[in-house]
Design a protein around this motif. Structure first.
Motif, PDB file in Angstrom:
ATOM      1  N   VAL A 151     -36.403 -47.907 -38.532  1.00 13.22           N
ATOM      2  CA  VAL A 151     -35.692 -47.263 -38.874  1.00 13.22           C
ATOM      3  C   VAL A 151     -36.409 -47.680 -40.588  1.00 13.22           C
ATOM      4  O   VAL A 151     -37.050 -46.742 -41.688  1.00 13.22           O
ATOM      5  CB  VAL A 151     -34.677 -46.798 -39.269  1.00 13.22           C
ATOM      6  CG1 VAL A 151     -34.251 -45.370 -40.407  1.00 13.22           C
ATOM      7  CG2 VAL A 151     -33.997 -45.838 -38.453  1.00 13.22           C
ATOM      8  N   ASN A 154     -40.308 -48.549 -40.295  1.00 11.92           N
ATOM      9  CA  ASN A 154     -41.103 -47.270 -40.894  1.00 11.92           C
ATOM     10  C   ASN A 154     -40.783 -46.381 -42.386  1.00 11.92           C
ATOM     11  O   ASN A 154     -42.053 -45.997 -42.895  1.00 11.92           O
ATOM     12  CB  ASN A 154     -41.378 -46.673 -39.445  1.00 11.92           C
ATOM     13  CG  ASN A 154     -41.411 -47.454 -39.021  1.00 11.92           C
ATOM     14  OD1 ASN A 154     -42.492 -48.089 -38.321  1.00 11.92           O
ATOM     15  ND2 ASN A 154     -41.108 -46.901 -37.189  1.00 11.92           N
ATOM     16  N   GLN A 155     -39.697 -46.345 -42.954  1.00 10.88           N
ATOM     17  CA  GLN A 155     -39.636 -45.751 -44.130  1.00 10.88           C
ATOM     18  C   GLN A 155     -39.703 -46.216 -44.917  1.00 10.88           C
ATOM     19  O   GLN A 155     -41.041 -45.606 -45.931  1.00 10.88           O
ATOM     20  CB  GLN A 155     -37.887 -45.272 -43.446  1.00 10.88           C
ATOM     21  CG  GLN A 155     -37.735 -44.258 -42.150  1.00 10.88           C
ATOM     22  CD  GLN A 155     -36.342 -44.209 -42.950  1.00 10.88           C
ATOM     23  OE1 GLN A 155     -35.295 -44.194 -43.821  1.00 10.88           O
ATOM     24  NE2 GLN A 155     -36.003 -42.834 -42.242  1.00 10.88           N
ATOM     25  N   TRP A 160     -42.612 -43.422 -41.678  1.00 12.90           N
ATOM     26  CA  TRP A 160     -42.196 -42.124 -41.186  1.00 12.90           C
ATOM     27  C   TRP A 160     -41.214 -41.213 -42.993  1.00 12.90           C
ATOM     28  O   TRP A 160     -40.977 -42.191 -43.798  1.00 12.90           O
ATOM     29  CB  TRP A 160     -40.321 -42.478 -40.239  1.00 12.90           C
ATOM     30  CG  TRP A 160     -41.167 -43.285 -39.126  1.00 12.90           C
ATOM     31  CD1 TRP A 160     -42.221 -43.781 -38.620  1.00 12.90           C
ATOM     32  CD2 TRP A 160     -40.165 -44.037 -38.275  1.00 12.90           C
ATOM     33  NE1 TRP A 160     -42.151 -43.819 -37.336  1.00 12.90           N
ATOM     34  CE2 TRP A 160     -41.064 -44.147 -37.128  1.00 12.90           C
ATOM     35  CE3 TRP A 160     -38.825 -44.132 -38.130  1.00 12.90           C
ATOM     36  CZ2 TRP A 160     -40.359 -44.505 -36.337  1.00 12.90           C
ATOM     37  CZ3 TRP A 160     -38.629 -44.253 -37.248  1.00 12.90           C
ATOM     38  CH2 TRP A 160     -38.997 -44.700 -35.865  1.00 12.90           C
ATOM     39  N   PRO A 161     -41.140 -39.969 -42.691  1.00 10.37           N
ATOM     40  CA  PRO A 161     -40.038 -39.079 -43.372  1.00 10.37           C
ATOM     41  C   PRO A 161     -38.977 -40.338 -44.068  1.00 10.37           C
ATOM     42  O   PRO A 161     -38.165 -40.874 -42.689  1.00 10.37           O
ATOM     43  CB  PRO A 161     -40.203 -38.138 -43.375  1.00 10.37           C
ATOM     44  CG  PRO A 161     -39.916 -38.063 -41.582  1.00 10.37           C
ATOM     45  CD  PRO A 161     -40.900 -39.162 -41.305  1.00 10.37           C
ATOM     46  N   CYS A 162     -38.195 -39.920 -44.721  1.00 12.79           N
ATOM     47  CA  CYS A 162     -36.597 -40.321 -44.313  1.00 12.79           C
ATOM     48  C   CYS A 162     -35.998 -39.108 -45.439  1.00 12.79           C
ATOM     49  O   CYS A 162     -36.202 -38.721 -46.157  1.00 12.79           O
ATOM     50  CB  CYS A 162     -36.822 -41.573 -46.012  1.00 12.79           C
ATOM     51  SG  CYS A 162     -34.993 -41.924 -46.096  1.00 12.79           S
ATOM     52  N   SER A 168     -32.223 -42.571 -47.939  1.00 11.78           N
ATOM     53  CA  SER A 168     -32.789 -42.567 -49.015  1.00 11.78           C
ATOM     54  C   SER A 168     -32.585 -42.963 -51.045  1.00 11.78           C
ATOM     55  O   SER A 168     -33.508 -43.691 -51.482  1.00 11.78           O
ATOM     56  CB  SER A 168     -33.198 -40.849 -49.668  1.00 11.78           C
ATOM     57  OG  SER A 168     -34.359 -40.381 -50.511  1.00 11.78           O
TER      58      SER A 168
END
Length: 218
Positions: A151, A154-155, A160-162, A168
């Motif tokens: 998580v 990759n964010q 990846w989206p957060c 965030s």
């Protein structure tokens, strides 16, 4: 500091071609370039970093001499753990770097109780590491941040989206600090077995064992 070597090779009959090496440590590049220069067939030897900055042999020697007194070749391992029963989080990080011709390692952990999940603890562990990097005086250079959290890695890498508001906020905080320090992050996802040091530090924090040390690596 990593660079590539670019040079022009000239045959005895005058045929020329330009070659470029793989990226390598600056010291190694200097040794190879000096050896190439002795052959008498190399010319226009230059060194190029990942930002396309360029130096000749004399200039790179000066740059490497200047950075020896500052932390460089910095890499970070981080890990965070969340205890659902106690609602406490253990954070751990190990920072590897070179300075004054020595290889050094900082180990640091912390326990916090205001987080809500394991993913948030992972972000907090990276933030803890970044605070240590700042205190070390690291700025305007690439730094490797390695962890086993898909998580977080990759964010922050943008893969990846957060969507979670709490995560965030951590991502924004980290990115703002990186920008302020001029640090270019290189995020690396590693297996848990390669992240045992940071994991152990996080577990020690949850068990009430505080760790803060700096040692020279042999």
């Amino acid at each position: 500091m990593n660079v590539k070597i670019e040079f022009t090779y000239r045959t005895p009959k005058g045929t020329e071609a330009v070659f470029q090496s793989d990226e390598m440590r600056g010291k190694k590049a200097l040794l190879l370039a000096e050896d190439l220069e002795k052959s008498g067939r190399m010319k226009h030897i230059i060194f190029i970093d990942r930002y396309d900055a360029r130096w000749n042999l004399k200039e790179l020697k000066k740059v490497l001499e200047e950075i020896q007194t500052e932390p460089h070749n910095v890499s970070v391992l981080f890990d965070g753990g969340f205890d659902w029963k106690t609602k406490k989080s253990g954070l751990g990080c190990a920072i590897y770097f070179e300075q004054n011709n020595k290889s050094l390692r900082i180990r640091k952990n912390a326990i916090v109780d205001e987080l809500q999940s394991n993913n948030e603890a992972e972000y907090a562990a990276l933030h803890l590491a970044l605070q240590e990097v700042e205190q070390l005086g690291v700025h305007h250079m690439p730094v490797v941040f390695a962890g086993d959290s898909q998580v977080v890695i990759n964010q922050l890498a943008g893969d990846w989206p957060c969507y979670e508001a709490d995560l965030s906020k951590w991502a924004d905080r980290i990115e703002q600090q990186l920008e302020r320090l001029g640090i270019t992050p290189e995020y690396e996802l590693v297996p848990r077995k390669q992240n045992r040091e940071a994991d152990h530090l996080a577990t020690q924090a949850l068990n009430g064992v505080e760790v803060e040390s700096i040692v020279e690596r042999m």
